[in-house]
Design a protein around this motif. Sequence first.
Motif, PDB file in Angstrom:
ATOM      1  N   CYS A  60      -4.257  -4.064   9.741  1.00 60.39           N
ATOM      2  CA  CYS A  60      -4.627  -4.982   8.657  1.00 60.39           C
ATOM      3  C   CYS A  60      -3.454  -5.786   8.113  1.00 60.39           C
ATOM      4  O   CYS A  60      -3.657  -6.677   7.277  1.00 60.39           O
ATOM      5  CB  CYS A  60      -5.292  -4.201   7.517  1.00 60.39           C
ATOM      6  SG  CYS A  60      -4.196  -2.998   6.720  1.00 60.39           S
ATOM      7  N   LEU A  63      -1.026  -4.850   6.083  1.00 56.89           N
ATOM      8  CA  LEU A  63      -0.585  -4.452   4.752  1.00 56.89           C
ATOM      9  C   LEU A  63       0.802  -3.807   4.832  1.00 56.89           C
ATOM     10  O   LEU A  63       1.067  -2.987   5.718  1.00 56.89           O
ATOM     11  CB  LEU A  63      -1.583  -3.472   4.135  1.00 56.89           C
ATOM     12  CG  LEU A  63      -1.287  -2.968   2.725  1.00 56.89           C
ATOM     13  CD1 LEU A  63      -1.348  -4.118   1.721  1.00 56.89           C
ATOM     14  CD2 LEU A  63      -2.256  -1.854   2.327  1.00 56.89           C
ATOM     15  N   ARG A 114      -5.928   0.953   3.264  1.00 54.30           N
ATOM     16  CA  ARG A 114      -6.927  -0.112   3.426  1.00 54.30           C
ATOM     17  C   ARG A 114      -7.812   0.106   4.639  1.00 54.30           C
ATOM     18  O   ARG A 114      -9.044   0.129   4.524  1.00 54.30           O
ATOM     19  CB  ARG A 114      -6.233  -1.468   3.525  1.00 54.30           C
ATOM     20  CG  ARG A 114      -7.188  -2.624   3.791  1.00 54.30           C
ATOM     21  CD  ARG A 114      -6.435  -3.920   4.041  1.00 54.30           C
ATOM     22  NE  ARG A 114      -5.883  -4.460   2.801  1.00 54.30           N
ATOM     23  CZ  ARG A 114      -5.101  -5.543   2.769  1.00 54.30           C
ATOM     24  NH1 ARG A 114      -4.760  -6.147   3.905  1.00 54.30           N
ATOM     25  NH2 ARG A 114      -4.643  -5.999   1.608  1.00 54.30           N
ATOM     26  N   CYS A 115      -7.218   0.285   5.820  1.00 52.39           N
ATOM     27  CA  CYS A 115      -8.009   0.376   7.051  1.00 52.39           C
ATOM     28  C   CYS A 115      -8.036   1.778   7.650  1.00 52.39           C
ATOM     29  O   CYS A 115      -8.640   1.976   8.709  1.00 52.39           O
ATOM     30  CB  CYS A 115      -7.477  -0.609   8.085  1.00 52.39           C
ATOM     31  SG  CYS A 115      -5.787  -0.268   8.632  1.00 52.39           S
ATOM     32  N   CYS A 137      -3.094   4.524   6.343  1.00 53.63           N
ATOM     33  CA  CYS A 137      -3.150   3.263   5.603  1.00 53.63           C
ATOM     34  C   CYS A 137      -4.305   3.315   4.598  1.00 53.63           C
ATOM     35  O   CYS A 137      -5.439   3.646   4.983  1.00 53.63           O
ATOM     36  CB  CYS A 137      -3.323   2.089   6.563  1.00 53.63           C
ATOM     37  SG  CYS A 137      -3.538   0.493   5.745  1.00 53.63           S
ATOM     38  N   GLY A 193       0.830  -1.203   0.000  1.00 55.91           N
ATOM     39  CA  GLY A 193       0.000   0.000   0.000  1.00 55.91           C
ATOM     40  C   GLY A 193       0.856   1.241   0.000  1.00 55.91           C
ATOM     41  O   GLY A 193       1.949   1.262   0.588  1.00 55.91           O
TER      42      GLY A 193
END
Length: 376
Positions: A322, A324, A307-308, A305, A278
């Motif tokens: 998460c 990543l 993603r989260c 982040c 990421g």
Amino acid sequence: MSHKVTNDEGMQFNREEEEENDDDGDGMDLDAWERAYADERSWESLQEDESGLLRPIDNKTLSHAQYRRRLRTTSAARVQKGLIRYLYIIIDLSRAAGETDYKPSRMVVVARQVEAFIREFFDQNPLSQIGLVTLKDGVTHCLTDLGGSPESHIKALMGKLECSGDSSLQNGLDFVQGLLNQIPTYGHREVLILYSALSSCDPGDIMETIKKCKASKIRCSVIGLSAEIYICKYLCQETGGSYSIALDESHLKELVLEHAPPPPAIAEFAIANLIKMGFPQRAAEGVVSICSCHKEAKVGAGYICPRCKARVCELPTECQICGLTLVSSPLLARSYHHLFPITPFDDVSPSVANDPRKLPKNCFGCQQSLLNPGKS
């Protein structure tokens, strides 16, 4: 009044005179490593060559180091290397680290070289991580976990410089093997041991520990500050690492920095892997958020982040929420220079160098004038 000198008195007088002459000549016949600590008159280790330039007297060491660097660069172009490395540095802080054959002591010299290595390591391996472990009193102490912040590692190391007791190589290997065994398969697991002692006080069979390290694909390398030890040599041979003995402080620095570039990949790791990463955005200034790595509220100056949406302080790292892998595009681009190294330059022979007509007038890369530097 006359005084007669007997044979015994004459022999004693001659012996004392020879001893005085020997004392006067000691400073002239010192080896290179002795001259480094004898006095601060460094100009005595220089000499003028045929072109009028000052050169070190020990030219063999310089030429040998240049040859090793050239050979390493030439062979590196044909070898696959890993860009993501997880390296634990094990530092021997037993009572042997207090020896003063390295000035002011082995412990201080090793700490100084580890500090320089950490900065060089992250400069050449921006996607990799380092952890610090020390050995003393027969116990393993973890200074820092795997991380990508050079300043935090250096601060932790300089605050714990105390040597005592014996060192246990088995305890150190068991400790880092348990930690590196949790690393993903795409990461290259490495251990660098800076060992000062001549023995290891182990609680069990160290051969079983070496088998575990080999089964876990951990490459172990050792740099010794005293004599060669069989168990260290056996460890490096079984795990595919390198074993070296430092002759002096400058040689120790050279040996340590040799581990900064990524080593050749082990055959099992030479398989291509796709890694999900990421690329987080920098958090807005003045925004208060909970930091996932420190578990406390911080204001701005972090990364989010993708993603989260958790907040982290620095890159590269792994998101604590998460999992990543978080990196930035400049760090990823800087890692590629190991895959596409620059072709080594060819040495110019003295006959060509002394004849300006045989040399090119401009640099091939930047087109700057070689005859008049600074002018195009």
